[in-house]
Design a protein around this motif. Structure first.
Motif, PDB file in Angstrom:
ATOM      1  N   PHE A 544       0.828  -1.207   0.000  1.00 22.73           N
ATOM      2  CA  PHE A 544       0.000   0.000   0.000  1.00 22.73           C
ATOM      3  C   PHE A 544       0.861   1.254   0.000  1.00 22.73           C
ATOM      4  O   PHE A 544       0.566   2.223  -0.703  1.00 22.73           O
ATOM      5  N   ARG A 545       1.942   1.237   0.766  1.00 26.72           N
ATOM      6  CA  ARG A 545       2.798   2.424   0.852  1.00 26.72           C
ATOM      7  C   ARG A 545       3.428   2.750  -0.496  1.00 26.72           C
ATOM      8  O   ARG A 545       3.456   3.916  -0.914  1.00 26.72           O
ATOM      9  N   LYS A 546       3.924   1.709  -1.189  1.00 26.35           N
ATOM     10  CA  LYS A 546       4.542   1.935  -2.488  1.00 26.35           C
ATOM     11  C   LYS A 546       3.521   2.471  -3.487  1.00 26.35           C
ATOM     12  O   LYS A 546       3.814   3.377  -4.273  1.00 26.35           O
ATOM     13  N   LYS A 547       2.313   1.895  -3.452  1.00 22.60           N
ATOM     14  CA  LYS A 547       1.268   2.378  -4.360  1.00 22.60           C
ATOM     15  C   LYS A 547       0.917   3.838  -4.070  1.00 22.60           C
ATOM     16  O   LYS A 547       0.766   4.647  -4.993  1.00 22.60           O
ATOM     17  N   PHE A 548       0.778   4.152  -2.807  1.00 20.06           N
ATOM     18  CA  PHE A 548       0.390   5.514  -2.435  1.00 20.06           C
ATOM     19  C   PHE A 548       1.441   6.524  -2.875  1.00 20.06           C
ATOM     20  O   PHE A 548       1.115   7.571  -3.466  1.00 20.06           O
ATOM     21  N   VAL A 549       2.727   6.217  -2.602  1.00 14.68           N
ATOM     22  CA  VAL A 549       3.797   7.143  -2.970  1.00 14.68           C
ATOM     23  C   VAL A 549       3.886   7.285  -4.482  1.00 14.68           C
ATOM     24  O   VAL A 549       3.996   8.396  -5.024  1.00 14.68           O
TER      25      VAL A 549
END
Length: 708
Positions: A544-549
């Protein structure tokens, strides 16, 4: 009604016989006039001269009259005794209020009022002030005060140069703000766009259309000239328009009055455009329920219009997904509801823009957003992103939604269905489906809540077939069974969407030229790289973090590039009303038919020459218009009929904003393109408004009928 006219006759006879003796009667009725009056100086300056305030106080329930007293009454008047070389300008009246006494409509004041009288030199020297040695100045004030009965009154007053106290000065300032100001005043809050006329079931009326920020807050209108030609109890104000019904069918040459807004009042005066006749409400509206039915049915038909067909495949594809189990059917039902929500949301946003623009006094119609190059560029980016998604460049699974809602969105594609509804609505707005034009023409002339209601009903009509098919998948049994062909079909739909981008680029070229198209191509390159980057770095299975960034960086890059490359809204070309440039001139089609470019001056000239006018309302962004031009107007028989002597073919190009074309559309009871109108021998009252979808035979039949 009989009682009303008897009252008017009685009051008129009373004023006729007794008004000349009002000064004599003042000494008799002075104790019974229920009005007190005094004078004080507001200003005495070299620039403005002497401004005197006429302060009148009325007992509760009593009132005096404005400069136009209405159906009966007598206005307040003042007569000065001035030194030689000075004159008094007409009395300045603050905006009044209405009184209805036994069915007799009157205009005036109750409780308290301050009128203003300006005294200036007759020859106009540099110093316009009044010398103190000439004071006191004397004046005779006369009025008619009314409650259950009317009593004329008058009083002799003296004006002294003493400085007024703070209380009276504040009172004067309050009423100064209520004195009608000129439309050319520095605040620029209101302007008259046109003064036309029309007919309804109750008779003929004048219609004043206003523009400007204050146009949305019209409160009342008080006519001044012609004084006795209007039905005062029938004046209506809606959405920047004032309709003043006439007592007789004879049109006045000009009109003067005072319009009151939420913050100020303005003097309205202008010539009546006798050719600018509004189609009667009964001719375009019918009942509200019938118009709502047209709106719903027109919304359904939007699904098969050329503008929406590119995304129709996306909707069908989601319905016939590979999962035919009960859970798969349930998924389709949920998606249908999210798709409907996207359609509803988009139409509500569109209705909000309509309210805002109408409140700013803008002339708008269906598909108005495609007149903006920035919007065309934006929607091209969205459609291109959908196309790349269908090609498999990236997957769109709403990564920023978490928890149970996020799982539901990912599993059922709910977010994608919602966005599909938004996209379908966006591509639907350039087209006017059958029945929809009539319904929207009615809605845009109504109060804001009616506009909202109609947009909601259109949205429900557009989403209805999709929802019904999703909840009854057995009705799709005529379609092939799921298989490998679906992936081929999905990619073919991607090419269709790329074709839509090409079409949008052609619109941008018509509005801004090659520079706008180049800016669009640069944006598409940036967008495709951003989506490729996202698909490779933060594709399916990423945290999720990679997608959000990744999404945030890509979104910021695209948004920043969009605002940097967004075309200038004032740089549009083709319409004089939009960007200030002149039209390109007349042109000849492949059949040799000369099309004249619309302008109000051209239309007026053709009407005066009594020519039969064929009006085509079109726009480059309207696919339905292009289909009709290719299938109907390019027909040889139609061209021959339009090239006959005494017939003029006029093209009103609405690709970019043109308020004159918008106003003309509204006169014919429509709000969007395409539209064909035939005006026999320049007679606007006999204008024939053809349906939104026209065949060759329908058009030829209408032309033969007027030429018979």
């Amino acid at each position: 009604m009989i009682v009303r006219w008897i009252t008017v006759l009685f009051v008129s006879l009373f004023l006729f016989f007794f008004a000349p003796f009002s000064l004599l009667q003042a000494s008799i009725f002075d104790e019974q006039t229920h009005v007190s009056a005094d004078l004080f100086v507001v200003e005495n300056s070299p620039e403005k001269g002497l401004v005197a305030a006429v302060h009148m106080t009325m007992e509760p329930g009593w009132h005096v009259y404005w400069q136009n007293p209405g159906e009966a009454g007598m206005p307040v008047a003042i007569k000065w005794e001035l030194p030689e070389g000075f004159k008094a300008l007409p009395l300045e009246f603050p905006a009044p209020e209405r009184f209805d006494a036994g069915g007799v409509m009157g205009f005036g004041y109750k409780d308290e009022v301050v009128l203003f009288s300006r005294i200036v030199p007759e020859e106009g020297p540099t110093d316009r002030s009044v010398d103190r040695v000439t004071f006191p100045l004397k004046a005779k004030l006369s009025w008619l005060s009314c409650k259950e009965v009317c009593i004329p009154g008058s009083v002799s007053l003296s004006l002294y140069p003493d400085k007024v106290d703070a209380v009276l000065q504040e009172l004067a300032d309050t009423f100064v703000r209520r004195v009608p100001r000129s439309m050319e005043s520095p605040d620029g809050g209101l302007a008259v766009e046109r003064i036309g006329n029309g007919k309804s079931e109750s008779g003929r009326y004048l219609e004043i259309v206003f523009a400007g920020p204050a146009a949305t807050g019209l409160k009342d209108f008080f006519p001044l000239f012609p004084e006795k030609s209007f039905k005062l109890d029938g004046i209506t104000l809606t959405d920047g328009r004032v309709r003043v019904p006439l007592l007789e069918d004879d049109l006045p040459e000009e009109i003067e009055g005072v319009v009151v807004t939420e913050t100020a009042s303005y003097v309205v005066r202008g010539m009546v455009d006798r050719q600018s006749e509004t189609i009667a409400v009964s001719a375009v509206s019918g009942s509200l329920f019938l118009m709502l039915f047209f709106a719903f049915f027109g919304g359904m038909l939007l699904n098969v219009m050329p503008c929406v067909l590119p995304v129709l495949g996306l909707k069908v594809f989601s319905l016939i997904g590979p999962d035919t189990s009960e859970s798969g059917r349930k998924s389709g039902r949920i998606q249908s509801m999210f798709f409907a929500a996207g359609v509803l949301f988009s139409f509500w946003v569109l209705a909000g823009f309509v309210w805002i623009l109408q409140g700013m006094g803008a002339q708008i119609g269906w598909g108005f957003q495609f007149q903006s190059p920035a919007f065309v560029m934006f929607i091209a980016l969205v459609v291109f992103a959908f196309g790349l998604n269908l090609f498999g460049l990236f997957e769109f699974d709403a990564p920023v939604v978490s928890g149970r809602v996020g799982k539901a969105a990912n599993r059922h594609g709910s977010f994608g269905a919602f966005v599909s509804g938004v996209l379908a609505t966006t591509l639907a707005t350039p087209c006017t489906a059958p029945f929809l034009g009539t319904a929207l023409g009615f809605a845009f002339a109504q109060p804001s809540w009616v506009v909202f209601l109609f947009f909601t009903v259109i949205a429900l009509g557009m989403a209805f077939p999709y929802v019904i098919l999703a909840w009854h998948p057995s009705w799709l049994k005529f379609l092939p069974k799921p298989g490998h062909w679906m992936y081929i079909f999905k990619q073919l739909m991607g090419f269709v969407l790329v074709g839509v981008v090409v079409w949008l680029a052609s619109i941008l070229n018509a509005q801004t030229g090659g520079d706008g198209v180049l800016r669009l191509f640069i944006l598409l390159l940036i967008l495709s790289f951003a989506l490729w980057f996202f698909g490779n770095i933060a594709g399916h299975g990423a945290s999720f973090r990679k997608k959000f960034v990744t999404w945030s960086i890509g979104l910021l890059a695209v948004v920043g590039a969009f605002f940097f490359l967004m075309p200038d809204e004032t740089a549009v070309k083709g319409n004089a009303g939009a960007g200030g440039t002149e039209r390109s001139g007349n042109h000849v089609d492949t059949n040799g038919l000369v099309w004249l470019d619309f302008s109000p001056v051209l239309l007026e000239t053709l009407i005066q020459e009594k020519k039969t006018i064929f009006l085509e309302f079109t726009a480059d962004w309207c696919l339905t218009c292009k289909v009709l031009e290719a299938s109907v107007l390019s027909n040889r028989s139609v061209s021959d009929a339009l090239q006959r002597p005494g017939v003029a073919a006029v093209k009103a190009d609405w690709t970019t904003r043109d308020d004159a074309i918008t106003a003309l559309l509204q006169r014919f009871g429509r709000s969007g393109v395409p539209l064909f109108v035939i005006i026999p021998e320049g007679d606007m009252e006999r204008a024939i408004v053809l349906p939104e979808v026209v065949t060759v035979e329908m058009l030829l039949s209408a032309l033969r009928e007027i030429q018979a």
